[in-house]
Write a protein that holds these residues in place. Structure first.
Motif, short mmCIF file in Angstrom:
data_model
loop_
_atom_site.label_atom_id
_atom_site.label_comp_id
_atom_site.label_asym_id
_atom_site.label_seq_id
_atom_site.Cartn_x
_atom_site.Cartn_y
_atom_site.Cartn_z
N PRO A 180 7.93 69.61 24.25
CA PRO A 180 7.19 69.56 22.99
C PRO A 180 6.74 68.15 22.63
N VAL A 181 5.56 68.06 22.06
CA VAL A 181 5.06 66.78 21.58
C VAL A 181 5.69 66.46 20.22
N ILE A 182 5.99 65.20 19.97
CA ILE A 182 6.47 64.79 18.65
C ILE A 182 5.27 64.50 17.77
N THR A 183 5.21 65.15 16.64
CA THR A 183 4.13 64.93 15.68
C THR A 183 4.67 65.15 14.28
N TRP A 184 3.91 64.77 13.29
CA TRP A 184 4.37 64.87 11.91
C TRP A 184 3.34 65.63 11.08
N ALA A 185 3.81 66.29 10.04
CA ALA A 185 2.93 67.06 9.15
C ALA A 185 3.24 66.67 7.72
N SER A 186 2.22 66.64 6.89
CA SER A 186 2.44 66.21 5.50
C SER A 186 1.68 67.04 4.48
N ARG A 187 1.16 68.22 4.91
CA ARG A 187 0.38 69.03 3.97
C ARG A 187 1.25 69.53 2.82
N THR A 188 2.50 69.82 3.09
CA THR A 188 3.43 70.26 2.05
C THR A 188 4.73 69.49 2.22
N ARG A 189 5.55 69.49 1.16
CA ARG A 189 6.83 68.80 1.24
C ARG A 189 7.74 69.45 2.27
N ALA A 190 7.65 70.77 2.40
CA ALA A 190 8.48 71.46 3.38
C ALA A 190 8.09 71.07 4.80
N ARG A 191 6.78 71.00 5.07
CA ARG A 191 6.33 70.60 6.40
C ARG A 191 6.70 69.15 6.69
N LEU A 192 6.59 68.31 5.69
CA LEU A 192 6.97 66.91 5.88
C LEU A 192 8.44 66.81 6.26
N ALA A 193 9.28 67.51 5.52
CA ALA A 193 10.72 67.45 5.77
C ALA A 193 11.06 68.01 7.15
N SER A 194 10.45 69.13 7.52
CA SER A 194 10.77 69.74 8.81
C SER A 194 10.28 68.88 9.96
N SER A 195 9.13 68.21 9.80
CA SER A 195 8.63 67.36 10.88
C SER A 195 9.50 66.12 11.05
#
Length: 249
Positions: A180-195
């Motif tokens: 898996p590639v390491i990447t980050w998400a920030s559209r929601t607080r939940a996605r930010l935390a999980s990334s």
């Protein structure tokens, strides 16, 4: 020039997504963030006309910068054409991917072979006319490919392509790297935390090739910046910064 990869070497591949005039300042910030760790070995994933209203125009200052990045040694990938997903998805699986895996950004998920081929050819021409060299490969927006896109990639004979879990050569159908590639998400607080959690775990994964992809919105979040720095600092201990083309050897 590609460097021979020894079977025991552990590699680090770094990429900046959504390279476009729309995000010029963010791309500059990301290059500043990554360069101390990987030098010029940064794959630039270029969107020829982001969302249909941010075209890269030949002769423009941004086009000159794109050529300069290519001349300096950065790999220039075609990253869709518009990036935005406007297809009417025919299957439930595709609709779920479009809705939950990306915020309407999976442009090549629902395209037919004909539609994908046209966008690939037009995007390729835009970039190659500006840089004066062949694109390194193709990486779909949000790493999402439908059957039409995959067939179009093979017909276009790209040397390199990537999704979330592998790098492969459409020209030879050979898998070049997995994991898996390491990447980050920030559209929601939940996605930010999980990334953040996922990045913290994956940077320690025993992968031969560690891929890290960053996006323009990442620079707006100090927590993500710290996570990106931590990922590259950890990788520098036992990995060589490489180019995607190195995998072809």
């Amino acid at each position: 020039m590609a460097i021979m990869v020894r079977s025991w070497e552990r590699l680090l591949l770094a990429s900046i997504h959504d390279v476009s005039p729309r995000f010029e300042s963010e791309v500059d910030s990301l290059r500043d963030l990554l360069s101390p760790h990987v030098g010029y070995r940064i794959a630039m994933l270029v969107v020829p006309n982001h969302w249909g209203n941010a075209p890269i125009v030949a002769g423009s200052p941004f086009a000159s910068r794109l050529r300069d990045w290519a001349d300096a040694g950065s790999e220039i990938f075609l990253h869709g054409f518009y990036h935005r997903d406007q297809a009417r998805h025919q299957t439930r699986s595709a609709r779920l991917k479009s809705r939950f895996m990306t915020g309407g950004e999976g442009e090549f998920l629902g395209l037919s072979l004909e539609e994908a081929s046209v966008r690939i050819a037009e995007g390729r021409k835009v970039i190659e006319d500006i840089t004066g060299r062949a694109v390194a490969g193709f990486i779909a927006p949000a790493w999402l490919y439908g059957p039409g896109a995959l067939e179009a990639l093979e017909e276009a004979q790209f040397a390199l392509a990537e999704d979330h879990f592998r790098v492969w050569s459409p020209a030879t159908r050979r898998k070049l790297a997995s994991g898996p590639v390491i990447t980050w998400a920030s559209r929601t607080r939940a996605r930010l935390a999980s990334s953040l959690l996922a990045a913290g775990a994956l940077r320690h994964a025993p992968l031969q090739t560690l891929r890290v992809g960053v996006h323009p919105p990442d620079v707006r979040h100090p927590l993500l910046i710290r996570s990106i720095e931590a990922t590259f600092n950890h990788a520098a201990r036992n990995r060589r910064a490489a180019r995607y083309a190195d995998l072809l050897d």
